[in-house]
Design a protein around this motif. Structure first.
Motif, PDB file in Angstrom:
ATOM      1  N   GLU A   1     -23.547  56.644  -8.797  1.00  0.00           N
ATOM      2  CA  GLU A   1     -22.462  55.724  -8.409  1.00  0.00           C
ATOM      3  C   GLU A   1     -22.196  54.726  -9.534  1.00  0.00           C
ATOM      4  OE1 GLU A   1     -20.779  55.463  -5.495  1.00  0.00           O
ATOM      5  OE2 GLU A   1     -21.979  56.369  -3.892  1.00  0.00           O
ATOM      6  N   ASP A   2     -23.298  54.146 -10.055  1.00  0.00           N
ATOM      7  CA  ASP A   2     -23.153  53.156 -11.128  1.00  0.00           C
ATOM      8  C   ASP A   2     -22.459  53.762 -12.342  1.00  0.00           C
ATOM      9  OD1 ASP A   2     -24.450  51.486  -9.469  1.00  0.00           O
ATOM     10  OD2 ASP A   2     -26.360  51.455 -10.551  1.00  0.00           O
ATOM     11  N   MET A   3     -22.824  55.012 -12.623  1.00  0.00           N
ATOM     12  CA  MET A   3     -22.236  55.671 -13.792  1.00  0.00           C
ATOM     13  C   MET A   3     -20.737  55.871 -13.603  1.00  0.00           C
ATOM     14  SD  MET A   3     -22.920  56.710 -16.730  1.00  0.00           S
ATOM     15  CE  MET A   3     -24.714  56.728 -16.663  1.00  0.00           C
ATOM     16  N   LEU A   4     -20.336  56.237 -12.375  1.00  0.00           N
ATOM     17  CA  LEU A   4     -18.905  56.391 -12.093  1.00  0.00           C
ATOM     18  C   LEU A   4     -18.182  55.070 -12.342  1.00  0.00           C
ATOM     19  CD1 LEU A   4     -18.930  58.497  -8.784  1.00  0.00           C
ATOM     20  CD2 LEU A   4     -18.329  59.291 -11.056  1.00  0.00           C
ATOM     21  N   GLU A   5     -18.803  53.982 -11.891  1.00  0.00           N
ATOM     22  CA  GLU A   5     -18.219  52.650 -12.108  1.00  0.00           C
ATOM     23  C   GLU A   5     -18.093  52.365 -13.602  1.00  0.00           C
ATOM     24  OE1 GLU A   5     -17.107  50.469  -9.981  1.00  0.00           O
ATOM     25  OE2 GLU A   5     -17.742  51.379  -8.079  1.00  0.00           O
ATOM     26  N   GLU A   6     -19.186  52.615 -14.317  1.00  0.00           N
ATOM     27  CA  GLU A   6     -19.233  52.278 -15.737  1.00  0.00           C
ATOM     28  C   GLU A   6     -18.128  52.991 -16.515  1.00  0.00           C
ATOM     29  OE1 GLU A   6     -23.108  52.713 -17.493  1.00  0.00           O
ATOM     30  OE2 GLU A   6     -22.325  52.449 -19.526  1.00  0.00           O
ATOM     31  N   LEU A   7     -17.845  54.226 -16.148  1.00  0.00           N
ATOM     32  CA  LEU A   7     -16.833  54.987 -16.892  1.00  0.00           C
ATOM     33  C   LEU A   7     -15.451  54.920 -16.219  1.00  0.00           C
ATOM     34  CD1 LEU A   7     -18.839  58.111 -18.059  1.00  0.00           C
ATOM     35  CD2 LEU A   7     -18.266  56.063 -19.329  1.00  0.00           C
ATOM     36  N   ASN A   8     -15.313  54.020 -15.234  1.00  0.00           N
ATOM     37  CA  ASN A   8     -14.026  53.825 -14.564  1.00  0.00           C
ATOM     38  C   ASN A   8     -13.481  55.085 -13.899  1.00  0.00           C
ATOM     39  OD1 ASN A   8     -13.846  51.109 -15.310  1.00  0.00           O
ATOM     40  ND2 ASN A   8     -13.087  51.713 -17.339  1.00  0.00           N
ATOM     41  N   ILE A   9     -14.349  55.837 -13.252  1.00  0.00           N
ATOM     42  CA  ILE A   9     -13.858  57.028 -12.559  1.00  0.00           C
ATOM     43  C   ILE A   9     -14.318  57.040 -11.105  1.00  0.00           C
ATOM     44  CG2 ILE A   9     -13.463  58.607 -14.488  1.00  0.00           C
ATOM     45  CD1 ILE A   9     -16.312  59.604 -14.156  1.00  0.00           C
ATOM     46  N   ALA A  10     -14.721  55.864 -10.597  1.00  0.00           N
ATOM     47  CA  ALA A  10     -15.217  55.794  -9.211  1.00  0.00           C
ATOM     48  C   ALA A  10     -14.162  56.282  -8.220  1.00  0.00           C
ATOM     49  CB  ALA A  10     -15.652  54.375  -8.876  1.00  0.00           C
ATOM     50  N   HIS A  11     -12.890  56.007  -8.513  1.00  0.00           N
ATOM     51  CA  HIS A  11     -11.829  56.411  -7.579  1.00  0.00           C
ATOM     52  C   HIS A  11     -11.634  57.929  -7.532  1.00  0.00           C
ATOM     53  CE1 HIS A  11     -10.101  56.114 -11.566  1.00  0.00           C
ATOM     54  NE2 HIS A  11      -9.064  56.815 -11.172  1.00  0.00           N
ATOM     55  N   LEU A  12     -12.221  58.653  -8.496  1.00  0.00           N
ATOM     56  CA  LEU A  12     -12.041  60.107  -8.531  1.00  0.00           C
ATOM     57  C   LEU A  12     -13.157  60.859  -7.806  1.00  0.00           C
ATOM     58  CD1 LEU A  12     -11.088  60.496 -12.294  1.00  0.00           C
ATOM     59  CD2 LEU A  12      -9.531  60.427 -10.351  1.00  0.00           C
ATOM     60  N   LYS A  13     -14.137  60.100  -7.319  1.00  0.00           N
ATOM     61  CA  LYS A  13     -15.373  60.676  -6.782  1.00  0.00           C
ATOM     62  C   LYS A  13     -15.198  61.943  -5.939  1.00  0.00           C
ATOM     63  CE  LYS A  13     -19.294  59.303  -3.944  1.00  0.00           C
ATOM     64  NZ  LYS A  13     -19.863  58.257  -3.094  1.00  0.00           N
ATOM     65  N   LYS A  14     -14.228  61.908  -5.019  1.00  0.00           N
ATOM     66  CA  LYS A  14     -14.110  63.026  -4.078  1.00  0.00           C
ATOM     67  C   LYS A  14     -13.119  64.094  -4.540  1.00  0.00           C
ATOM     68  CE  LYS A  14     -15.897  60.863  -0.007  1.00  0.00           C
ATOM     69  NZ  LYS A  14     -15.556  59.700   0.819  1.00  0.00           N
ATOM     70  N   ARG A  15     -12.476  63.860  -5.659  1.00  0.00           N
ATOM     71  CA  ARG A  15     -11.440  64.808  -6.117  1.00  0.00           C
ATOM     72  C   ARG A  15     -12.079  66.087  -6.654  1.00  0.00           C
ATOM     73  NH1 ARG A  15      -6.821  62.293  -8.217  1.00  0.00           N
ATOM     74  NH2 ARG A  15      -6.189  64.349  -8.984  1.00  0.00           N
ATOM     75  N   PRO A  16     -11.382  67.218  -6.478  1.00  0.00           N
ATOM     76  CA  PRO A  16     -11.876  68.444  -7.100  1.00  0.00           C
ATOM     77  C   PRO A  16     -11.793  68.318  -8.624  1.00  0.00           C
ATOM     78  CG  PRO A  16     -10.161  68.925  -5.483  1.00  0.00           C
ATOM     79  CD  PRO A  16     -10.181  67.446  -5.674  1.00  0.00           C
ATOM     80  N   TYR A  17     -12.867  68.717  -9.295  1.00  0.00           N
ATOM     81  CA  TYR A  17     -12.944  68.567 -10.747  1.00  0.00           C
ATOM     82  C   TYR A  17     -11.779  69.257 -11.464  1.00  0.00           C
ATOM     83  CZ  TYR A  17     -14.602  69.355 -15.489  1.00  0.00           C
ATOM     84  OH  TYR A  17     -14.685  69.422 -16.840  1.00  0.00           O
ATOM     85  N   HIS A  18     -11.449  70.467 -11.044  1.00  0.00           N
ATOM     86  CA  HIS A  18     -10.461  71.229 -11.832  1.00  0.00           C
ATOM     87  C   HIS A  18      -9.031  70.751 -11.630  1.00  0.00           C
ATOM     88  CE1 HIS A  18      -8.714  73.837  -8.689  1.00  0.00           C
ATOM     89  NE2 HIS A  18      -9.895  73.730  -8.124  1.00  0.00           N
ATOM     90  N   GLU A  19      -8.828  69.800 -10.687  1.00  0.00           N
ATOM     91  CA  GLU A  19      -7.468  69.274 -10.521  1.00  0.00           C
ATOM     92  C   GLU A  19      -7.239  68.005 -11.333  1.00  0.00           C
ATOM     93  OE1 GLU A  19      -6.681  68.846  -6.350  1.00  0.00           O
ATOM     94  OE2 GLU A  19      -6.641  71.006  -6.017  1.00  0.00           O
TER      95      GLU A  19
END
Ligand SMILES: Nc1ncnc2c1ncn2[C@@H]1O[C@H](COP(=O)(O)OP(=O)(O)O)[C@@H](O)[C@H]1O
Ligand SMILES: [Mg+2]
Lengths: 235, 287
Positions: free
Chosen positions: A115-133
């Protein structure tokens, strides 16, 4: 002592060398840019350093407490399949996998780190999105987060900005620079000589000749015209 | 309505073996769908197909030798081939492809030849034997007690292994290079996957026969992938679909009096089209 030292490395597939005579060392805090033409063998060298393929000859040594599997890796984009069903969260968390050992699942602490890493790289809002989209730049950030969860000691980036638009490219370079300033040693494969000169402190050129030295030496020896026939460098 | 109920009762639930058959089919379906996701994503579907032919050949050999439980030969032979094929597939893409074709067609031919040369005394008819090995038994009630137990134990082991190694299987399937670079023993997990695939294929032989196994493995996974976009949801959906389709197919085959294997596969196909439709509608709206 150097984190990583390669001595007279010769790399290739099935015993046929694609690049040889490669020597370089990486010290803690270094930002090493690896440049060279398409097909020169940059990716092959890095796969060898990571232990994905065996070297044909030469030595790879790690020091300063670094283990071979403590190098975070951001593959060249083609390495990850399209249309693979995976959420950003699943991909990022898998960076932690080598730390869970025989345990089958991730624990709270590991999820918190992710979670912290997602925050650090500013991608927390993408957490649930499919990677390939995701867009190319977002995908690179996700893979960066995964690599950083595996280790913060050394980060190996294989053409991290290939195919990204100029704004996203600059953002990516800035993110990498910040990580480097926070103590992560960086090895970045790139086509972008300007970026190599701007951000790196050491440069490895792979081609007909191999050059390794500080950025200043590189600029002096080649006058910047390293690609093509002008790339006459001392070994 | 009452007629259907009666058929189901006398054709199936009247005997405890009917219930066993249903349990076995559901377990086998569950195993195959779990592995199917990895197999499809690794672009290894063709290995599943090849292995099912190997299992056919091994079954034929077992029948000729006169073993009562043919799995004891089919299982190890198929496992060995699975390991070899996965190794070949990992090395050189083209040669891996060709070697699968070689082994699979070879096993099919040799198996059929053996069945003709040494007809088994028990059933009397070669074509009936061949047909049930290729397309599954007509009715599942013929499973013996020992077979049921073997199936149950192996399925439970396979499902447990899959759950325990779920995160590792995901990582190795998604990006093997990254996994290896960070010290994951990808080869070990590939080996486990190969063994599980072989086990599932031999188990599924009885259910749908060797020619239709691939359908059982692949359909639930690709149906799930039409609609779901994360590994967890695809795996869960694939498992649920497979269980429902198989249970429904088994019961349907009793009611309309059709062979079990092809009935299950037809249900799978219908569900695939439904999911494909849902997927395209959803995709269309999103854009
Ligand atoms: N898996 C492989 N097997 C055999 N040869 C390969 C493989 N991958 C790359 N090569 C060859 O090795 C050479 C170097 O490739 P690569 O290291 O990817 O170059 P770069 O990353 O510098 O563009 C190329 O000529 C390429 O065709
Ligand atoms: Mg490359």
């Amino acid at each position: 002592m150097a984190l990583l030292t390669c001595k007279n490395l010769s790399v290739g597939y099935d015993g046929v060398a694609v690049a040889s005579g490669i020597s370089f060392s990486l010290f803690s805090g270094d930002y090493l840019a690896v440049i060279g033409e398409n097909g020169a063998g940059k990716t092959t060298v890095m796969k060898t350093v990571l232990g994905l393929i065996k070297q044909i000859s030469g030595e790879i040594e790690t020091g300063d407490g670094l283990k071979r599997n403590e190098i975070g890796y951001l593959p060249q984009q083609t390495a990850v399949q399209r249309d693979f069903p995976a959420s950003v969260w699943e991909v990022v968390l898998s960076g932690r996998l080598s730390k869970i050992g025989l345990r089958p699942f991730y624990d709270k602490e590991e999820k918190r780190l992710a979670e912290d890493m997602l925050e650090e790289l500013n991608i927390a809002h993408l957490k649930k999105r499919p990677y390939h989209e995701l867009s190319g730049g977002q995908q690179q950030r996700v893979l960066l987060a995964r690599a950083l969860l595996a280790t913060r000691k050394v980060l190996l980036l294989d053409e991290p900005v290939a195919g990204l638009d100029p704004i996203v490219t600059t953002e990516m370079y800035e993110t990498i620079e910040n990580l480097n300033k926070k103590g992560t040693s960086v090895i970045m494969i790139t086509h972008d000589i300007a970026a190599a000169k701007k951000y790196a402190n050491k440069i490895l050129y792979i081609g007909a000749n191999v050059f390794f030295g500080s950025k200043e030496e590189f600029i002096k020896s080649s006058d910047g015209k390293i690609f093509g026939s002008a790339g006459r460098n001392k070994k | 309505m009452t007629e259907i109920a009666e058929r189901l009762y006398y054709g199936f639930f009247y005997l405890p073996t009917g219930i066993y058959a249903l349990i076995v089919s559901v377990l086998v379906a569950l195993c195959s769908s779990l592995l199917g996701v990895t197999l499809v994503l690794k672009r290894f579907s063709f290995i599943g197909d090849g292995l099912s032919h190997v299992a056919f050949g091994a079954m034929a050999v077992a029948a000729v030798v006169g073993l009562t439980n043919q799995m004891f030969i089919a299982m190890p032979v198929t496992i060995i081939c699975a390991v070899l094929l996965l190794k070949a597939g990992g090395r050189a893409k083209i040669r891996g492809d060709a070697s699968v074709a070689l082994i699979s067609v070879g096993a099919l031919a040799v198996g059929y030849l053996l069945m003709n040369l040494f007809p088994s005394s028990a059933s009397g008819s070669i074509s009936a034997d061949v047909c049930s090995t290729l397309f599954g038994s007509y009715a599942l009630v013929t499973l013996t007690g020992a077979e049921v137990w073997l199936c149950v134990v192996l399925s439970v082991v396979a499902i447990t292994l899959f759950i325990l190694f779920y995160n590792k299987i995901f990582a190795v399937t998604f990006d093997e290079n990254f996994a290896v670079a960070t010290g994951i023993k990808a080869n070990l997990y590939n080996l486990i996957t190969a063994i599980l695939i072989a086990v599932v294929i031999v188990l599924a032989m009885r259910l749908v026969g060797s020619l239709l196994i691939s359908a059982l493995i692949i359909f639930p996974a690709i149906s799930a992938m039409r609609v779901f976009k994360t590994f967890k949801s695809v795996t869960l959906c694939s498992a649920i679909l497979s269980v429902i389709c198989t249970a429904f197919g088994v019961l349907l085959s009793v009611v309309i009096d059709t062979p079990v294997g092809p009935t299950i596969v037809c249900v799978d196909i219908i569900v695939f089209f439904a999911f494909w439709l849902i997927g395209s509608l959803k995709g269309g709206k999103a854009k």
